[in-house]
Design a protein around this motif. Structure first.
Motif, short mmCIF file in Angstrom:
data_model
loop_
_atom_site.label_atom_id
_atom_site.label_comp_id
_atom_site.label_asym_id
_atom_site.label_seq_id
_atom_site.Cartn_x
_atom_site.Cartn_y
_atom_site.Cartn_z
N PHE A 140 0.84 -1.19 0.00
CA PHE A 140 0.00 0.00 0.00
C PHE A 140 0.88 1.24 0.00
N LEU A 141 0.43 2.27 -0.67
CA LEU A 141 1.17 3.52 -0.80
C LEU A 141 1.39 4.19 0.56
N PRO A 142 2.41 5.05 0.66
CA PRO A 142 2.77 5.65 1.94
C PRO A 142 1.64 6.41 2.65
N ASP A 143 0.77 7.10 1.91
CA ASP A 143 -0.26 7.90 2.56
C ASP A 143 -1.55 7.14 2.84
N ALA A 144 -1.51 5.82 2.73
CA ALA A 144 -2.69 4.99 2.99
C ALA A 144 -3.02 4.93 4.48
N ASP A 145 -4.31 4.84 4.78
CA ASP A 145 -4.78 4.56 6.13
C ASP A 145 -4.73 3.04 6.27
N ILE A 146 -3.73 2.52 6.96
CA ILE A 146 -3.52 1.07 6.95
C ILE A 146 -4.62 0.30 7.67
N GLY A 147 -5.34 0.94 8.56
CA GLY A 147 -6.46 0.26 9.21
C GLY A 147 -7.57 -0.06 8.23
N SER A 148 -8.01 0.93 7.47
CA SER A 148 -9.07 0.69 6.50
C SER A 148 -8.56 -0.15 5.33
N CYS A 149 -7.28 0.00 4.98
CA CYS A 149 -6.71 -0.82 3.91
C CYS A 149 -6.69 -2.29 4.31
N TYR A 150 -6.33 -2.55 5.56
CA TYR A 150 -6.35 -3.94 6.02
C TYR A 150 -7.76 -4.51 5.90
N THR A 151 -8.76 -3.75 6.32
CA THR A 151 -10.14 -4.23 6.28
C THR A 151 -10.55 -4.56 4.85
N ASP A 152 -10.28 -3.65 3.91
CA ASP A 152 -10.61 -3.91 2.50
C ASP A 152 -9.90 -5.16 1.99
N PHE A 153 -8.62 -5.27 2.30
CA PHE A 153 -7.82 -6.39 1.81
C PHE A 153 -8.28 -7.71 2.43
N ALA A 154 -8.53 -7.72 3.72
CA ALA A 154 -8.96 -8.95 4.41
C ALA A 154 -10.28 -9.46 3.85
N ARG A 155 -11.18 -8.55 3.52
CA ARG A 155 -12.47 -8.96 2.94
C ARG A 155 -12.26 -9.67 1.60
N VAL A 156 -11.36 -9.14 0.79
CA VAL A 156 -11.09 -9.75 -0.51
C VAL A 156 -10.45 -11.13 -0.33
N ILE A 157 -9.53 -11.25 0.61
CA ILE A 157 -8.90 -12.55 0.87
C ILE A 157 -9.95 -13.56 1.32
N MET A 158 -10.89 -13.13 2.14
CA MET A 158 -11.97 -14.00 2.59
C MET A 158 -12.83 -14.45 1.39
N GLU A 159 -13.14 -13.52 0.50
CA GLU A 159 -13.93 -13.85 -0.68
C GLU A 159 -13.19 -14.82 -1.61
N ILE A 160 -11.90 -14.59 -1.79
CA ILE A 160 -11.10 -15.49 -2.64
C ILE A 160 -11.07 -16.88 -2.01
N ASN A 161 -10.90 -16.94 -0.70
CA ASN A 161 -10.88 -18.25 -0.02
C ASN A 161 -12.21 -18.98 -0.20
N ARG A 162 -13.32 -18.25 -0.09
CA ARG A 162 -14.64 -18.88 -0.30
C ARG A 162 -14.77 -19.44 -1.72
N GLN A 163 -14.20 -18.71 -2.68
CA GLN A 163 -14.32 -19.10 -4.09
C GLN A 163 -13.39 -20.27 -4.46
N ILE A 164 -12.13 -20.21 -4.04
CA ILE A 164 -11.16 -21.20 -4.53
C ILE A 164 -10.35 -21.90 -3.43
N GLY A 165 -10.56 -21.53 -2.19
CA GLY A 165 -9.74 -22.04 -1.09
C GLY A 165 -9.67 -23.55 -1.00
N ASN A 166 -10.76 -24.23 -1.30
CA ASN A 166 -10.75 -25.69 -1.22
C ASN A 166 -10.17 -26.36 -2.47
N GLN A 167 -9.80 -25.56 -3.47
CA GLN A 167 -9.25 -26.10 -4.72
C GLN A 167 -7.72 -26.00 -4.78
N VAL A 168 -7.14 -25.24 -3.86
CA VAL A 168 -5.70 -25.01 -3.95
C VAL A 168 -4.96 -25.58 -2.76
#
Length: 129
Positions: A101-129
């Motif tokens: 993430f870029l230097p001026d990012a709010d890392i708290g909200s960035c973590y939340t956005d990123f963690a949600r995407v990781i959760m969605e990816i895991n739901r979609q393909i987690g049991n296939q990899v």
């Protein structure tokens, strides 16, 4: 696998202007499933995971050192004290994501956005990899 991951990454880029690069890793195979074209952490990801698992105080990515601010089994949040940006890692099930993430990012909200995407990816393909 890349075609299944890409829509989630595109959505994240559309929602968060501070994300610059992403790697998606299979936890069970300890291998990279996807990386954005603008970075390659192939040489670093094993060390990132090892430091994360051992609750180390810092990581190095592409020759730049980042200090760990949070290190739990679900997340690793690091920042470069010289203002060169942030590395955030999130884990859900069998999917690990590492992002820059870029230097001026709010890392708290960035973590939340990123963690949600990781959760969605895991739901979609987690049991296939």
């Amino acid at each position: 696998m890349q075609s299944a991951i890409e829509p989630f990454i595109t959505d994240l880029y559309n929602r968060n202007e501070y994300i610059s690069a992403i790697t998606i890793i299979s936890a069970s195979h300890n291998s990279i499933l996807y990386q954005t074209d603008n970075w390659d952490i192939s040489a670093d990801f094993q060390n990132i995971i090892s430091t994360w698992n051992s609750q180390g105080g810092s990581i190095e990515v592409q020759g730049i050192r980042y200090m760990a601010l949070q290190n739990t089994p679900e997340r690793l949040v690091c920042t470069n004290i010289k203002g060169q940006g942030h590395i955030i890692a999130a884990k859900d099930g069998n999917i690990i994501g590492v992002a820059y993430f870029l230097p001026d990012a709010d890392i708290g909200s960035c973590y939340t956005d990123f963690a949600r995407v990781i959760m969605e990816i895991n739901r979609q393909i987690g049991n296939q990899v």
